[in-house]
Motif scaffolding. Structure first.
Motif, PDB file in Angstrom:
ATOM      1  N   LEU A  65     -22.071 -80.580 -30.609  1.00 54.66           N
ATOM      2  CA  LEU A  65     -22.668 -81.945 -30.786  1.00 54.66           C
ATOM      3  C   LEU A  65     -23.817 -81.911 -31.962  1.00 54.66           C
ATOM      4  O   LEU A  65     -24.543 -82.778 -32.298  1.00 54.66           O
ATOM      5  CB  LEU A  65     -23.447 -82.709 -29.567  1.00 54.66           C
ATOM      6  N   GLN A  66     -23.986 -80.668 -32.105  1.00 50.66           N
ATOM      7  CA  GLN A  66     -24.949 -80.223 -33.290  1.00 50.66           C
ATOM      8  C   GLN A  66     -24.227 -80.200 -34.583  1.00 50.66           C
ATOM      9  O   GLN A  66     -23.781 -79.236 -35.147  1.00 50.66           O
ATOM     10  CB  GLN A  66     -25.834 -79.096 -32.962  1.00 50.66           C
ATOM     11  N   VAL A  67     -24.332 -81.446 -35.371  1.00 51.98           N
ATOM     12  CA  VAL A  67     -23.387 -81.711 -36.616  1.00 51.98           C
ATOM     13  C   VAL A  67     -24.478 -81.421 -37.689  1.00 51.98           C
ATOM     14  O   VAL A  67     -25.383 -82.494 -37.852  1.00 51.98           O
ATOM     15  CB  VAL A  67     -22.474 -82.770 -36.468  1.00 51.98           C
ATOM     16  N   SER A  68     -24.285 -80.675 -38.513  1.00 53.91           N
ATOM     17  CA  SER A  68     -25.212 -80.419 -39.839  1.00 53.91           C
ATOM     18  C   SER A  68     -24.825 -81.690 -40.938  1.00 53.91           C
ATOM     19  O   SER A  68     -23.679 -82.368 -40.560  1.00 53.91           O
ATOM     20  CB  SER A  68     -25.132 -79.272 -40.559  1.00 53.91           C
ATOM     21  N   ARG A  69     -25.685 -81.880 -41.877  1.00 54.84           N
ATOM     22  CA  ARG A  69     -25.891 -82.976 -42.855  1.00 54.84           C
ATOM     23  C   ARG A  69     -24.421 -82.873 -43.756  1.00 54.84           C
ATOM     24  O   ARG A  69     -23.623 -83.663 -44.151  1.00 54.84           O
ATOM     25  CB  ARG A  69     -26.666 -83.069 -43.509  1.00 54.84           C
ATOM     26  N   GLU A  70     -24.075 -81.651 -43.987  1.00 52.90           N
ATOM     27  CA  GLU A  70     -22.719 -81.206 -44.842  1.00 52.90           C
ATOM     28  C   GLU A  70     -21.565 -81.569 -44.412  1.00 52.90           C
ATOM     29  O   GLU A  70     -20.723 -82.062 -44.868  1.00 52.90           O
ATOM     30  CB  GLU A  70     -22.685 -79.762 -45.192  1.00 52.90           C
ATOM     31  N   ILE A  71     -21.411 -81.495 -43.077  1.00 49.59           N
ATOM     32  CA  ILE A  71     -20.142 -81.825 -42.388  1.00 49.59           C
ATOM     33  C   ILE A  71     -19.967 -83.289 -41.990  1.00 49.59           C
ATOM     34  O   ILE A  71     -18.716 -83.748 -42.211  1.00 49.59           O
ATOM     35  CB  ILE A  71     -20.195 -81.095 -40.635  1.00 49.59           C
ATOM     36  N   PRO A  75     -15.478 -85.256 -45.976  1.00 49.83           N
ATOM     37  CA  PRO A  75     -14.332 -85.938 -45.457  1.00 49.83           C
ATOM     38  C   PRO A  75     -13.400 -85.111 -44.602  1.00 49.83           C
ATOM     39  O   PRO A  75     -12.931 -85.569 -43.470  1.00 49.83           O
ATOM     40  CB  PRO A  75     -13.520 -86.645 -46.529  1.00 49.83           C
ATOM     41  N   ALA A  76     -13.220 -83.997 -44.828  1.00 51.46           N
ATOM     42  CA  ALA A  76     -12.275 -83.066 -44.280  1.00 51.46           C
ATOM     43  C   ALA A  76     -12.725 -82.264 -42.888  1.00 51.46           C
ATOM     44  O   ALA A  76     -12.311 -81.973 -42.045  1.00 51.46           O
ATOM     45  CB  ALA A  76     -11.681 -81.980 -44.917  1.00 51.46           C
ATOM     46  N   SER A  77     -14.333 -82.198 -43.097  1.00 47.46           N
ATOM     47  CA  SER A  77     -14.972 -81.531 -41.856  1.00 47.46           C
ATOM     48  C   SER A  77     -14.610 -82.169 -40.361  1.00 47.46           C
ATOM     49  O   SER A  77     -14.459 -81.520 -39.652  1.00 47.46           O
ATOM     50  CB  SER A  77     -16.090 -81.172 -42.389  1.00 47.46           C
ATOM     51  N   PRO A  78     -15.082 -83.448 -40.286  1.00 43.60           N
ATOM     52  CA  PRO A  78     -14.969 -84.229 -39.087  1.00 43.60           C
ATOM     53  C   PRO A  78     -13.590 -84.050 -38.121  1.00 43.60           C
ATOM     54  O   PRO A  78     -13.748 -83.769 -37.105  1.00 43.60           O
ATOM     55  CB  PRO A  78     -15.243 -85.629 -39.482  1.00 43.60           C
TER      56      PRO A  78
END
Length: 377
Positions: A65-71, A75-78
């Motif tokens: 649940l700790q998702v960085s701004r870059e992720i 578009p592919a990271s999520p």
């Protein structure tokens, strides 16, 4: 058949009836036992694996649940991130699900065993008819199911109230505990409550299992008429069996009559008994009885022998002794060797006389038969 004949089903089911019922998937099953095993298994697993699953859940919440701004803006990271979360979640509960699957398969086997029936899986659309279903609601089976449902409701309601009062303060205290400790503690409390609620259903299971066994046995019971019909189907009707026996006797008689022309001599009573003997000198054995008969069959043997020019020797004591002491195609007993030898000696003399056109010898007049072989006329 039972309804038409008015007979009561009082007889225990036959092996064929049990086998046919098993092929149709009609075996004793207790849904209450299956439910009980599943609930208790899941409660025990929750107590045993609750801490491990809780720690795994906390770790997933901390890392996933700790998702960085870059992720977020990639578009592919999520999608990759979501896939990883799903895999981790499945791996976390996989042992729990695996044991539950084993319990779901093993619980029915404990009562009725393993049965695979395509007939039982075939949809029966007549059961969807609401008109035909109304009588089942008021039948004994429907009443039993209603009683079980009420008992389960009362048991769970009473046990739930007792557990709520017992764990009330402990549940309120979860909010004051640290998050990680609260999750682990909460899972333990839930697991214990779940286990006690599930165990309370043992009372319903203790009633349902004997009832299902009794009900299954009652449904398979048979009337006397059904047993008779089954015996006719499996063994054949008496008329058919009688016809088969007559055909077998006719075939055996035909085979026997075919041996008469090959015999060396026919020993007669002279009217009631006829016994055909054949002696193979090259076989180094005793003479064999190849045909025998009483009354009408004896007459047929004599006629066949006359037609084949087989000699007939009248000796009532010997004919009766051979008839009762020797089976078809068996050698004569040793005690009759001397008596039969006298007959065969006469037959050989007769053949020699006929071949040379001599006067035919007189048949043996006094053939001695041992006392143990003598039969009353």
């Amino acid at each position: 058949m039972a309804e038409d004949s008015g007979q009561e089903k009082t007889e225990e089911p036959t092996g064929k009836r049990l086998e046919d019922a098993q092929k149709k998937g009609q075996i004793a099953r207790s849904r209450e036992l299956n439910t009980f095993v599943m609930l208790v298994t899941s409660a025990v697993l929750l107590l045993m694996m609750g801490e491990e699953m809780g720690n795994g859940l906390i770790e997933m919440m901390r890392t996933e649940l700790q998702v960085s701004r870059e992720i977020i803006f990639d578009p592919a990271s999520p999608i990759i991130h979501l896939k990883k979360v799903m895999i981790d979640g499945v791996m976390l509960i996989a042992p729990f699900i695996g044991v539950m699957v084993i319990a779901a398969i093993g619980a029915p086997l404990a009562l009725g065993g393993w049965v695979f029936s395509l007939e039982a899986m075939t949809p029966k659309f007549e059961k969807l008819d609401p008109i035909k279903g109304i009588p089942r609601l008021f039948a004994m089976h429907g009443l039993i199911e209603l009683i079980k449902a009420l008992v389960k409701f009362l048991l769970i309601f009473i046990v739930a109230i007792v557990l709520f009062k017992y764990f009330f303060n402990e549940l309120l205290g979860l909010g004051a505990e640290p998050l990680e400790q609260s999750i682990i503690h909460g899972l333990k409390v839930i697991g214990m409550c779940f286990l006690l609620l599930s165990v309370s259903l043992i009372l319903v299971v203790m009633f349902d299992v004997p009832y299902q066994l009794w009900d299954h046995s009652k449904k398979l019971k048979m009337t006397l008429q059904e047993i008779k019909e089954e015996m006719k189907e499996s063994e054949g009707s008496p008329e058919v069996k009688g016809r088969i026996r007559r055909m077998q006797m006719t075939m055996a008689q035909n085979r026997m009559m075919a041996e008469v022309p090959k015999a060396d001599v026919i020993v007669t009573n002279p009217s009631h008994y006829a016994v055909a003997l054949r002696y193979d000198q090259s076989a180094n054995g005793a003479p064999k009885l190849v045909a025998k008969g009483l009354d009408l069959m004896a007459a047929q043997i004599r006629n066949a022998a006359i037609g084949a020019s087989v000699p007939l020797v009248a000796s009532p004591p010997l004919a009766r002794a051979l008839y009762y002491s020797t089976d078809l195609n068996k050698e004569i007993p040793q005690g009759l060797y001397l008596a039969v030898a006298q007959v065969l000696a006469y037959v050989y003399q007769l053949k020699t006389a006929r071949q040379n056109y001599w006067d035919e010898p007189l048949p043996p007049g006094d053939i001695k038969v041992p006392e143990e072989f003598k039969q009353d006329s």
